[in-house]
Design a protein around this motif. Sequence first.
Motif, mmCIF file in Angstrom:
data_model
loop_
_atom_site.group_PDB
_atom_site.id
_atom_site.type_symbol
_atom_site.label_atom_id
_atom_site.label_comp_id
_atom_site.label_asym_id
_atom_site.label_seq_id
_atom_site.Cartn_x
_atom_site.Cartn_y
_atom_site.Cartn_z
ATOM 1 N N LEU A 20 0.992 57.483 60.075
ATOM 2 C CA LEU A 20 0.745 57.813 61.487
ATOM 3 C C LEU A 20 -0.633 58.439 61.645
ATOM 4 C CD1 LEU A 20 4.200 59.186 62.588
ATOM 5 C CD2 LEU A 20 2.970 57.305 63.647
ATOM 6 N N SER A 78 -4.159 56.609 63.181
ATOM 7 C CA SER A 78 -4.957 57.224 64.242
ATOM 8 C C SER A 78 -6.408 57.354 63.807
ATOM 9 C CB SER A 78 -4.414 58.611 64.575
ATOM 10 O OG SER A 78 -3.023 58.585 64.616
ATOM 11 N N ILE A 123 -8.710 53.867 74.015
ATOM 12 C CA ILE A 123 -7.290 54.087 73.716
ATOM 13 C C ILE A 123 -6.419 53.220 74.608
ATOM 14 C CG2 ILE A 123 -5.435 55.801 73.887
ATOM 15 C CD1 ILE A 123 -7.096 56.033 71.384
ATOM 16 N N MET A 144 -4.018 50.459 73.137
ATOM 17 C CA MET A 144 -2.577 50.671 73.218
ATOM 18 C C MET A 144 -1.883 49.682 74.138
ATOM 19 S SD MET A 144 -1.569 52.845 71.183
ATOM 20 C CE MET A 144 -2.358 53.857 69.973
ATOM 21 N N ASP A 145 -2.626 49.165 75.125
ATOM 22 C CA ASP A 145 -1.993 48.231 76.048
ATOM 23 C C ASP A 145 -1.504 46.979 75.354
ATOM 24 O OD1 ASP A 145 -2.190 49.835 78.133
ATOM 25 O OD2 ASP A 145 -3.790 48.768 79.193
ATOM 26 N N LEU A 149 -0.188 46.863 72.460
ATOM 27 C CA LEU A 149 0.921 47.124 71.539
ATOM 28 C C LEU A 149 2.233 47.264 72.293
ATOM 29 C CD1 LEU A 149 -0.673 49.671 69.108
ATOM 30 C CD2 LEU A 149 0.132 47.398 68.570
ATOM 31 N N THR A 150 3.303 46.894 71.602
ATOM 32 C CA THR A 150 4.622 47.110 72.180
ATOM 33 C C THR A 150 5.459 47.894 71.166
ATOM 34 O OG1 THR A 150 5.502 45.096 71.217
ATOM 35 C CG2 THR A 150 4.543 44.916 73.413
ATOM 36 N N PHE A 151 6.572 48.422 71.641
ATOM 37 C CA PHE A 151 7.471 49.145 70.732
ATOM 38 C C PHE A 151 7.918 48.236 69.596
ATOM 39 C CE2 PHE A 151 8.443 51.615 74.683
ATOM 40 C CZ PHE A 151 7.837 52.770 74.234
ATOM 41 N N PHE A 204 5.265 48.432 67.062
ATOM 42 C CA PHE A 204 4.973 49.761 66.531
ATOM 43 C C PHE A 204 6.113 50.265 65.642
ATOM 44 C CE2 PHE A 204 4.776 54.469 67.448
ATOM 45 C CZ PHE A 204 3.614 54.687 66.752
ATOM 46 N N LEU A 222 1.538 62.600 66.758
ATOM 47 C CA LEU A 222 0.914 61.280 66.854
ATOM 48 C C LEU A 222 1.959 60.216 67.143
ATOM 49 C CD1 LEU A 222 -1.703 61.543 64.002
ATOM 50 C CD2 LEU A 222 -2.147 61.309 66.437
ATOM 51 N N LEU A 223 3.141 60.384 66.538
ATOM 52 C CA LEU A 223 4.218 59.437 66.799
ATOM 53 C C LEU A 223 4.573 59.451 68.286
ATOM 54 C CD1 LEU A 223 6.419 57.511 65.623
ATOM 55 C CD2 LEU A 223 7.900 59.502 65.490
ATOM 56 N N GLY A 245 1.775 58.031 70.313
ATOM 57 C CA GLY A 245 1.777 56.566 70.189
ATOM 58 C C GLY A 245 2.848 55.957 71.062
ATOM 59 N N LEU A 246 4.054 56.517 70.961
ATOM 60 C CA LEU A 246 5.159 55.987 71.766
ATOM 61 C C LEU A 246 4.833 56.114 73.254
ATOM 62 C CD1 LEU A 246 8.270 57.322 69.842
ATOM 63 C CD2 LEU A 246 7.414 54.987 69.950
ATOM 64 N N LEU A 299 1.798 56.279 74.692
ATOM 65 C CA LEU A 299 0.719 55.389 75.123
ATOM 66 C C LEU A 299 1.183 53.946 75.187
ATOM 67 C CD1 LEU A 299 -2.226 56.995 73.181
ATOM 68 C CD2 LEU A 299 -1.960 56.867 75.658
ATOM 69 N N ILE A 300 2.030 53.577 74.221
ATOM 70 C CA ILE A 300 2.536 52.205 74.242
ATOM 71 C C ILE A 300 3.510 52.052 75.395
ATOM 72 C CG2 ILE A 300 3.983 50.571 73.009
ATOM 73 C CD1 ILE A 300 2.770 51.769 70.431
ATOM 74 N N GLY A 301 4.276 53.110 75.618
ATOM 75 C CA GLY A 301 5.358 52.990 76.587
ATOM 76 C C GLY A 301 4.940 53.282 78.010
ATOM 77 N N LYS A 302 3.698 53.720 78.228
ATOM 78 C CA LYS A 302 3.377 54.171 79.577
ATOM 79 C C LYS A 302 3.427 53.027 80.587
ATOM 80 C CE LYS A 302 -1.729 54.447 79.604
ATOM 81 N NZ LYS A 302 -2.039 53.185 79.075
ATOM 82 N N ASP A 303 3.214 51.796 80.069
ATOM 83 C CA ASP A 303 3.304 50.662 80.982
ATOM 84 C C ASP A 303 4.746 50.280 81.272
ATOM 85 O OD1 ASP A 303 0.650 50.596 81.103
ATOM 86 O OD2 ASP A 303 0.393 49.052 79.572
ATOM 87 N N THR A 304 5.630 50.729 80.398
ATOM 88 C CA THR A 304 7.040 50.412 80.647
ATOM 89 C C THR A 304 7.748 51.572 81.343
ATOM 90 O OG1 THR A 304 7.141 50.777 78.281
ATOM 91 C CG2 THR A 304 7.709 48.593 79.076
ATOM 92 N N LEU A 361 8.573 54.583 80.625
ATOM 93 C CA LEU A 361 9.656 55.327 79.979
ATOM 94 C C LEU A 361 9.561 56.808 80.301
ATOM 95 C CD1 LEU A 361 10.454 54.138 76.386
ATOM 96 C CD2 LEU A 361 11.719 53.849 78.501
ATOM 97 N N PHE A 362 8.356 57.262 80.552
ATOM 98 C CA PHE A 362 8.169 58.690 80.602
ATOM 99 C C PHE A 362 7.737 59.248 81.948
ATOM 100 C CE2 PHE A 362 7.405 57.190 76.322
ATOM 101 C CZ PHE A 362 8.303 57.957 75.620
#
Lengths: 258, 256, 332
Positions: free
Chosen positions: B154, B158, B180, B184-185, B187-189, B192, C21-22, C25-26, C28-33, C35-36
Amino acid sequence: MDTLPAITPAPAANSPQSLVLEASHVYKSFGSNHVLMDFNFQLYKGENVVILGKSGSGKSVFIKCVIGLLQPDKGSIVVLEQDITSLRNEALDHLRAKVGFLFQSNALYDSMTVRENLEFPMRRHWLAGQQRNSESLVQEVLENVGLAHTINMMPAELSGGMRKRIALARTLILNPEIILYDEPTTGLDPITAREIGNLMLEMGRKYNTSAVIISHDMNCIKLVADRIVLLYDGKAYANGTYEELRRSQDNIVKQFFE
Amino acid sequence: MTLNKPWADFLDELGGIARFATRFFAQVFRPRYEGAELLRQCFLIGNLSLPLVGLTSFIMGLVLTMQLRPSMVEYGVESQIPAMVAIAVVREIGPVIIALIFAGKIGSSIGAELGSMKVTEQIDAMEVSGTNPFKYLVVTRVLATTLMLPVLVLIGDSIMLFGSFIGVNIYTVTSFPLYISQAMDSLTFQEFLPAILKTFFFGFAVGIIGCYKGFHTSRGTEGVGRAANSAVVVSSVWIFILDLLAVQITDLLGYN
Amino acid sequence: MKQKAWNNIKLGVFVLAGLLLLIAGLYLIGKDTNLFSRNYILRAQFSNVEGLVVGNNVRYSGIQVGTVKEVKFLSDTLIEVRMVVEEDMQSIIRKDDIASVGTDGLMGNKIINIAPGRTGAPLAVENDLLRTEEGNSTEAMLAKLALTNNNLLEISNELKKTVQNINTSRNLWRLLNDESLPASVLESLANIRRATEKAQATVADLQTIVADVKAGKGTVGQLLRDTAMAVSLADAVKGIRQLENRADTLATQLSELVTTLDNDLATGKGPVPAALHDSLMVQKVHSILSRVDTSAARFNENMEAMKHNFLFRGYFKKQEKEKQKQAQAPQQ
Ligand SMILES: Nc1ncnc2c1ncn2[C@@H]1O[C@H](COP(=O)(O)OP(=O)(O)OP(=O)(O)O)[C@@H](O)[C@H]1O
Ligand SMILES: [Mg+2]
């Protein structure tokens, strides 16, 4: 086996004696290498017995069987009235806490300081009451072996003799009832060797411990041995005091005393 | 049975490692727990690897970006560099490169340490001191490698992305937030999480193989060197094999 | 002991850094979905969502504001799309705003675009239904392209029919033989036939390409994400349209001619027998045929270009070079 010299089964001195270690008909082989074949051995309370034998004859293998590091193929080993070959886990640990072992190669933990090395067996054996005064105990034992100043050093910073003495201190710190010494004086100068020998004797007298000593060092043997067992060809070939064996007419026994 | 020797050796070792791993699982959940030693190993294995992982990760990210740039510019998709680097780093390069560095540093040190403990009878000494050496030495180390490698990955990921950010800024000006969000856009869960999950397995492989090699060091000091060396070689190969398995499994589950 | 405690603290920092960081990461990746962040739901109804799926982005005037949460049938002709939209947008999106299904870039994922309605309607609240508009430029363009393909197919079929007519028409052949039209006319006819075949193959190719493009897959689909490609695609479509018209008229003219000739010859009356002696008429047939010829050649060229346009950008350059070569050749 009719050539066997006279064997006195029990030491002449302080009897009646209780048996603390008895090995009967022990067999141990590694593949086709038959190391112990029908080996018999007794140790009485307060007694120092030396096991004598050629290099590679199986002395270390035997005392490793005694502490349960190796399992004999056949035969029984009764230590402090418990058959060590049938003990597991906690019961085995409890018994081991009463048996000290000085390794041939010292086996000091490289990654720990002298203090941590000495504390390790204390912390690990869950012996009630011992925990509290560990600090002073470490000091005391180190003083006994004359190395109080090394307490914060790493084993790599010590000389061979110092390491041997620290290893001895680590063996003694738990106050065992039986101590198994694997070549305690090899590689030491005669003066240190004698000091170690005396230390062993002193500990024996002070706490009435019994000891099995593996050694090739005749001076040491003469000093500490109440009795000598000669391990030859996987068996207890001869058994007697230093003087008895020295005067033996047997060819094989004679080789060791020349 | 006429297996030739390399094959017999290979299978023998595979079986040995499998049994070693089984023993690990049999012991890991049973008391007594070596908590303090586990923490110490986590520190030694995790924290002390960080400078190495950090440095290599930074360089990797920077170099990757600078190498990719010319072709990306030629195709007119320069703006896709962050996305591309992010996918490459998070999914594959980060986990695998860092795991390999980890295998080199930690695998060899575990192999050498346990190997020398074995040949100088320290492991026996532990056992007679009322300590289960498997628990004290193996379980703690394997747990530490399994838990610390994901953390290192992790952090390393970074740092790689930061290196890539610097690489992008050598030629053009891109703000950090923009970088960033571009990275990040893409990437998907589903990309990741499997990538992080597989690093647990990489860490486990490094730990278990290092310990196995150390524990089975043949007598003598030159055996220690061999143990350290083959710990690195074998665990590196296993990292690749596990990586292959991971991609196939994620593919099978439709997460690709 | 102190060192140990210190080490444990450092370990804690290390693990915490990893965890942060985890989470980052979650996030930043998830902000378009979404989740938060806090959201509300908006709805829109379409007759065709063109492959929109759950998770696709929702944009308001081009800004990311949410994602598609659900796509479901209300009836066989009506599909409802439920969108999760950021709470902040409650003060922006109005009831009259227009939602449409679009594509991210030319070939990207499907998205919902919301455009301001500009009629001053009240703000939209949870579960409100937005106005919709179907189809956007990209969609339309691709539809046009597909249409073009169909037309091309028709034209080529017609061309084929014409050629068959010409071939099977004994009378015409006789006419041609009798009147000893130049041999090149025969050649032209052969050319037309060849062109037709080729056109058919190309049309088939083109159709698969268009299908791929629509599904956004394959190398072509990938390449098309690039904007430059989008422009040349549009150009190509335009080109095909022009060609189509020309080929269309030609085909009709030709087939008309053939039928008239045929009829006249069969009945033996009308202007044709007379015309047969008219050199003007012969010339006319001649020129029509030659026009078909060149047009067929150009048609091929265009189709070729079309293909290359999708797969190789360098095609036009290559053509230019060849032209230059040809220009230089006579001078030598
Ligand atoms: N773990 C083991 N695996 C295989 N063989 C062993 C093992 N331990 C000992 N041996 C073999 O057993 C025999 C006896 O070894 P041991 O270590 O008991 O000798 P020793 O009598 O202590 O000799 P020395 O005086 O040199 O220490 C040797 O031949 C050795 O190769
Ligand atoms: Mg020995």
